[in-house]
Structures are given as structure tokens and as C-alpha cells.
Enzyme design. Structure first.
Site, PDB file in Angstrom:
ATOM      1  N   CYS A 188       0.860  -1.179   0.035  1.00 44.68           N
ATOM      2  CA  CYS A 188      -0.067  -0.076   0.016  1.00 44.68           C
ATOM      3  C   CYS A 188       0.684   1.248   0.010  1.00 44.68           C
ATOM      4  O   CYS A 188       1.805   1.383   0.774  1.00 44.68           O
ATOM      5  CB  CYS A 188      -1.030   0.060   1.232  1.00 44.68           C
ATOM      6  SG  CYS A 188      -2.022   1.422   1.313  1.00 44.68           S
ATOM      7  N   HIS A 211      -9.357  -3.910  -2.467  1.00 42.19           N
ATOM      8  CA  HIS A 211      -8.089  -2.979  -1.438  1.00 42.19           C
ATOM      9  C   HIS A 211      -8.627  -1.674  -1.402  1.00 42.19           C
ATOM     10  O   HIS A 211      -8.393  -1.057  -0.529  1.00 42.19           O
ATOM     11  CB  HIS A 211      -6.778  -3.134  -2.087  1.00 42.19           C
ATOM     12  CG  HIS A 211      -5.472  -2.542  -1.419  1.00 42.19           C
ATOM     13  ND1 HIS A 211      -4.799  -3.034  -0.749  1.00 42.19           N
ATOM     14  CD2 HIS A 211      -5.384  -1.087  -1.518  1.00 42.19           C
ATOM     15  CE1 HIS A 211      -3.705  -2.181  -0.031  1.00 42.19           C
ATOM     16  NE2 HIS A 211      -4.454  -0.866  -0.897  1.00 42.19           N
ATOM     17  N   GLU A 212      -8.913  -0.903  -2.737  1.00 39.77           N
ATOM     18  CA  GLU A 212      -9.029   0.346  -2.810  1.00 39.77           C
ATOM     19  C   GLU A 212     -10.634   0.610  -2.153  1.00 39.77           C
ATOM     20  O   GLU A 212     -10.646   1.732  -1.670  1.00 39.77           O
ATOM     21  CB  GLU A 212      -9.159   0.987  -4.206  1.00 39.77           C
ATOM     22  CG  GLU A 212      -7.598   0.675  -4.957  1.00 39.77           C
ATOM     23  CD  GLU A 212      -6.552   1.323  -4.224  1.00 39.77           C
ATOM     24  OE1 GLU A 212      -6.709   2.358  -3.441  1.00 39.77           O
ATOM     25  OE2 GLU A 212      -5.547   0.595  -4.365  1.00 39.77           O
ATOM     26  N   HIS A 270     -10.136   1.431   1.425  1.00 39.35           N
ATOM     27  CA  HIS A 270      -9.807   2.485   1.631  1.00 39.35           C
ATOM     28  C   HIS A 270     -11.029   3.449   1.648  1.00 39.35           C
ATOM     29  O   HIS A 270     -11.086   4.579   2.633  1.00 39.35           O
ATOM     30  CB  HIS A 270      -8.695   3.247   0.758  1.00 39.35           C
ATOM     31  CG  HIS A 270      -7.510   2.667   0.789  1.00 39.35           C
ATOM     32  ND1 HIS A 270      -6.752   3.158   1.986  1.00 39.35           N
ATOM     33  CD2 HIS A 270      -6.731   2.118  -0.028  1.00 39.35           C
ATOM     34  CE1 HIS A 270      -5.406   2.462   1.794  1.00 39.35           C
ATOM     35  NE2 HIS A 270      -5.256   2.063   0.431  1.00 39.35           N
TER      36      HIS A 270
END
Length: 175
Positions: free
Chosen positions: A101, A143-144, A147
């Protein structure tokens, strides 16, 4: 003219907060943010970047899979801005894969993610897209998306034994 933005690091409060929906995709601020995120992710050798990583609390990220020094075997795709993204459905199969990351430099983690996902998002022109993503690109999307919900990849680890430094990762996975 787009510019490289500063990527905030783990510990910054925005990385742990819930991002807000983008209501006006064609606003100059959103279009400028997309351009800057595209420039930033490429300059950082990333394969994805979310607005909260540059201290902007909007539900927007870039998926930009391509081979680069951090991910030499990544598949090539056109960098894509995804606004107000969501997962509509997912496979039952979870697959562990190494993730890094830009906001947590120097370490990688072996993170379980769904192998296949059906997603929905608006592009930078406001057009709604539905598509199935698999394998590495599905991993980037998940993953994004994390966020945008204040979650970072280390939160998903099953064990701290699944952490490794970037230096050791590169020794184990040479190009």
C-alpha cells in the site's frame, strides 16, 4: 496540468474514516482530482489509489493495473477512475495474495480476498458501469474499496505471520 499529490501515511485520521459519496462527477474539483490521482499512482508505481490516500474524503479511486517495479507480473489495463464504487456480488472463493500500500510503505501482507466480484461504479463522465472482475484486478478493487471505508490491508490479515518487509518480499519474489 495534473500534478503528483502527497500520499498520506498510516496514522493520518482520514485513512480511518468513511468517505462521502460523490454527487457531481463532472465538477472541476472531481475531474482535477481524477487527473491528479492518475498522475500520482503512475509516479508511485502503484496499481491503484483511493482519494482518501491523498487526504480527500470522496468515494473515488483509480484502478491502474500494469507491470511495474512493485508489481512486475500485474496484468495491463487502461487506468480507470471508479466513482461511488460498490460490490454487488462475490464468489465464495477466497484467495490469499500479497498486497502492499502506498500509505503503508515498506511492508507487504498476505491478504485473503474474493477471487471474483461483480462491481458497479460511475466513470469520470458519470456513466454507470457493471462488470465482473477477477484475480489481481478484483484484488485491487477490493483493496481500494476498503480505503473508502477506513480499512487498510493490515486489518484483513489472518495473522501477523502474514506480514513481510518489502525488502524480504523482493528477495522471495524476484523479477
Amino acid at each position: 496540468m495534473s500534478k503528483i499529490l502527497e500520499v498520506i501515511q498510516l496514522g493520518h485520521p482520514i485513512l480511518r474514516s468513511q468517505a462521502q459519496n460523490v454527487d457531481n462527477t463532472d465538477s472541476p474539483q472531481i475531474q482535477n482530482l481524477i487527473d491528479n490521482l492518475l498522475t500520482t499512482v503512475i509516479a508511485a508505481n502503484g496499481v491503484g489509489i483511493a482519494a482518501p490516500q491523498v487526504a480527500v474524503n470522496d468515494r473515488l479511486f483509480i484502478v491502474a493495473s500494469r507491470p511495474n517495479p512493485r508489481y512486475p507480473t500485474a496484468p495491463q489495463m487502461q487506468p480507470t477512475a471508479m466513482i461511488n464504487p460498490q460490490i454487488l456480488a462475490h464468489s465464495s472463493e477466497l484467495v490469499k495474495g500479497w498486497e502492499g500500500c502506498l500509505s503503508i510503505p515498506g511492508i507487504r501482507g498476505l491478504v485473503p480476498r474474493y477471487r471474483a466480484i461483480e462491481v458497479e461504479y460511475s466513470d469520470r463522465a458519470g456513466k454507470l458501469h457493471k462488470q465482473e472482475l477477477t484475480d489481481f484486478v478484483a484484488r485491487i478493487f477490493q483493496h481500494e474499496l476498503d480505503h473508502l471505508d477506513g480499512i487498510v490491508f493490515v486489518d484483513r490479515l489472518q495473522s501477523t505471520q502474514d506480514l513481510i518487509t518489502e525488502q524480504e518480499y523482493q528477495k522471495l519474489h524476484p523479477v
